[in-house]
Design an enzyme around this catalytic site. Structure first.
Site, PDB file in Angstrom:
ATOM      1  CG  HIS A 176     -12.149 -41.118 -19.618  1.00 43.74           C
ATOM      2  ND1 HIS A 176     -13.290 -41.453 -18.943  1.00 43.74           N
ATOM      3  CD2 HIS A 176     -12.204 -39.782 -19.793  1.00 43.74           C
ATOM      4  CE1 HIS A 176     -13.994 -40.368 -18.722  1.00 43.74           C
ATOM      5  NE2 HIS A 176     -13.359 -39.342 -19.235  1.00 43.74           N
ATOM      6  CG  LEU A 236     -18.215 -45.961  -6.149  1.00 44.72           C
ATOM      7  CD1 LEU A 236     -17.799 -46.288  -4.725  1.00 44.72           C
ATOM      8  CD2 LEU A 236     -18.011 -47.178  -7.043  1.00 44.72           C
ATOM      9  CG  ASP A 249     -13.976 -44.398 -17.632  1.00 49.15           C
ATOM     10  OD1 ASP A 249     -14.266 -43.519 -16.802  1.00 49.15           O
ATOM     11  OD2 ASP A 249     -13.856 -44.195 -18.841  1.00 49.15           O
TER      12      ASP A 249
END
Lengths: 307, 420
Positions: B230, B61, B303
């Protein structure tokens, strides 16, 4: 489809290339006749925006613009002194405010001219971006080849040296394969970009094999800082021994094979002086002359509506 | 009191038509018919699926440190639009989350919004700088769910060994950005013909497998638990599959760009498709889908990496990597359900139950007595992704212009409606 910009050879068609070469041919004759001054671009503003040092290319574009009657302004921007990214788009805004018509851009980042082209009203001409493309170099090389060999198809062309970092190699192999020539890339594996063998060229690590029967041998500039820092080759001495273009290696090519180099040369690194200066084989000086004519043709075409 | 009627309930054992009742912010009951409880607000959507609020196991964030990209309040809007009610937040912010007080700050900033829970990761190394171990015990006691340096790989094998070993003493996992940092250095795209023709410095796909192979071996050596964030290549999935078969404590996730897009998306120097790790060749994309289908990949994370235009409108190699992913997480995943690659229940489990279990949080399953974190969506309703018009501040979606099927029509956090 006409293009407002010249960002690369990719996207060009063979007829468009031939048309440009024909136009450039006219400019060669005019330039040689001594009647160099035209007013094709009178009242138009051309800006040379160079984010990377260059004397030859900038001068060549400057001369081309001036011979066509454009108002030519040179802007050199040192990339180190400014925060790079914002500046590029800020520069675009500034140029729009100046009503620039033709923008010649050199930048050390691949894709920078394409980014500018999205933001400026001028026609953008890529004068070399990172390791991406240098389209006017490929065009001037094609013109040089055609004038000397009488054709720009069915030839075997060996491009030698640091392919990985060369925008000249990319634009050249794109143009030459598109026109129906056989292109061989010759150099050590560490200077070959990944996947290049899938793009319509053959890859060779031995000059004897790569040059055998070639009509044209192009040597590329080897940037010395690539060697030690990148660890890509151990020394310039070793590079010259295996990949430096000298008379012995040139003998593998056809007896009438021509030698080309985009300049500036590192004599004794990628090319031997005896070969570079041999008037019977080297067309390196002619490449410079063709550069002005080709750039006049590009500027003329763009100013008249597109490529 | 809220009664959701005539919906399809996404239960752990599969999809089933039914009704669900929320009382005092909790799931009070569900079943085929719950009658007419007095005073209940009734919602009767046509053809919608009610699933647990999505659990995004990995996002960055903008706050703290990059508020020009996104604030937690603006991320909350995007999450609610996407049906997400819990987010595990990466620690490589400014400052890095490497102190117990900062861990508590992140969790409490999530609570303040009232629309999602923020589950903090903490730094694996102080400042996420890759030099000294962070205080895993104290950080865990403050609420850190696992340890990671975020987008930066823990590079030194010696340090990685110690991190895995030390974390195992607290029963904690290390989350790795799986990329050999030296092989990847300076790279902007997956090495290969595409990067070559664009003149972009490449990162070999093998940089991922090399890091994964090393860390699996280190997990085995230490008895530690490693999670690969990922994963993007078939080769990495093969290694992880084998490690799991061997019984090692190895898990992984992937994100929508890696199974929906391939490297062709960066054509014309499109920096909005620049990711780290970079988008791969199509055969790797297909291998990721296969690994999602066979259970090798444990979860799909957003992601999410908020960036603003100034971060992206740069020459490709200089542009910042990462895409906004909260608003599109569900719909891009559902595209694989429509394509027949994943079943609906399996796709939803990858977005809810599985990441919740991994994080050890009470979420991700419709259970009586659990907080009513709910996502109600219409699987066939279509919408178009439009950069500039997405909820929240971050607009850097790689899916701009895409028509997607699967639209969230309501999101509830602990029984409170936060979207729709």
């Amino acid at each position: 489809m006409t293009n407002r910009h010249l960002l690369g050879i990719q996207g060009f068609s063979p007829p468009a290339i031939l048309q440009l070469l024909d136009l450039a041919e006219n400019y060669v004759l005019l330039n040689r006749s001594g009647k160099t001054q035209r007013d094709t671009l009178r009242g138009r503003t051309m800006i040379n925006l160079f984010f990377e040092d260059s004397t030859r290319t900038r001068t060549s574009f400057e001369l081309a613009g001036k011979r066509l009657g454009a108002d030519v302004i040179n802007m050199s921007v040192s990339t180190s002194s400014v925060s790079k990214g914002e500046t590029l788009l800020d520069t675009a805004a500034t140029l729009n405010a100046m009503n620039c018509d033709l923008l010649v851009v050199r930048h050390n980042q691949s894709g920078a001219p394409a980014l500018l082209a999205q933001k400026v009203e001028a026609s953008v001409i890529n004068a070399g971006d990172g390791t991406h493309e240098h389209p006017t170099q490929a065009l001037l090389d094609a013109l040089t080849i055609r004038r000397n060999k009488g054709r720009i198809e069915g030839l075997t062309i060996a491009i030698c040296g640091d392919i990985a970092h060369s925008r000249v190699a990319r634009s050249n192999f794109l143009l030459l394969t598109m026109m129906g020539n056989q292109v061989r890339l010759v150099g050590p594996p560490t200077l070959m970009p990944a996947g290049i063998e899938t793009l319509g060229v053959s890859v060779h690590h031995d000059m004897r094999e790569g040059l055998a029967g070639a009509d044209i041998v192009m040597a590329l500039r080897l940037q010395k800082e690539r060697m030690t820092k990148g660890g890509l080759i151990p020394s310039s001495r070793e590079f010259f021994a295996f990949y430096g273009l000298n008379a012995e290696k040139l003998a593998y090519a056809k007896p009438d094979a021509l030698v080309m180099h985009p300049g500036p040369m590192n004599r004794g690194v990628e090319i031997d002086s005896a070969v570079a200066d041999d008037p019977a084989r080297s067309v390196i000086r002619e490449q410079v002359e063709m550069g002005v004519a080709v750039r006049m043709a590009v500027l003329d075409s763009l100013a008249r509506g597109g490529l | 009191m809220l009664l959701l009627r005539k919906v399809t309930l996404a239960m752990p054992e599969g999809l089933t038509p039914g009704e669900l009742l929320v009382v005092d912010g909790k799931i009070a009951d569900f079943g085929s018919s719950l009658g007419n409880p007095d005073g209940a607000e009734i919602i009767e959507p046509e053809g919608a699926i009610l699933c647990p609020g999505l659990v995004d196991m990995r996002a960055s964030l903008g706050e703290p440190g990059y508020e020009y990209r996104e604030t937690i309040a603006s991320a909350a809007q995007a999450a609610a639009f996407g049906g997400i009610t819990s987010i595990a937040v990466l620690p490589d912010s400014r400052p890095a989350i490497d102190d117990p007080a900062l861990v508590r700050l992140i969790a409490s900033r999530g609570e303040e919004t009232g629309s999602f829970s923020l589950i903090p990761y903490a730094a694996a190394t102080r400042g996420c700088a890759g030099e000294e171990l962070a205080e895993y015990g104290l950080l865990k006691a403050a609420g850190a769910v696992a340890f990671t340096d975020g987008r930066r790989a823990i590079f030194s094998p010696r340090l990685m060994r110690r991190a895995l070993s030390y974390a195992s003493g607290f029963g904690s996992r290390i989350v790795q950005h799986p990329e050999d940092a030296e092989l990847a250095e300076g790279g902007a795209a997956t090495e290969g013909a595409r990067a070559t023709i664009m003149g972009l410095p490449g990162i070999p796909a093998a940089a991922e497998a090399i890091c994964v192979a090393r860390d699996i071996r280190l997990a085995e050596l230490t008895g530690g638990a490693v999670h690969f964030a990922h994963v993007t290549t078939g080769e990495a999935c093969d290694l992880i599959r084998r490690a799991k078969d061997k019984g090692l404590r190895v898990t992984c996730d992937t994100a929508p760009p890696y199974f929906d897009l391939n490297e062709t998306a960066i054509g014309d120097f499109r920096t909005y498709a620049k990711f780290s790790p970079p988008l791969r060749a199509d055969e790797d994309r297909l291998a990721i889908l296969a690994a999602l289908a066979d259970g090798t990949i444990d979860a799909i994370a957003s992601d999410h990496q908020p960036r603003d235009a100034d971060d992206k409108r740069l020459p490709f190699a200089e542009a910042s990597a990462g895409g906004a992913g909260l608003a599109t997480l569900l719909a891009v995943t559902l595209a694989q359900v429509q394509a027949g690659t994943l079943g609906m229940a399996a796709a939803l489990a990858l977005l809810t139950e599985k990441p919740a279990k991994w994080l050890g949080i009470e979420a991700g399953v419709l259970r009586r007595g659990a907080p009513a974190d709910l996502c109600l969506f219409h699987p066939e309703r279509s919408w178009r992704v439009e950069a500039g018009k997405l909820p929240g501040k971050a607009q850097n979606t790689p899916f701009d212009g895409r028509a997607l099927e699967g639209r969230v029509i309501g999101t509830w956090k602990a029984g409170k409606r936060v979207f729709g």
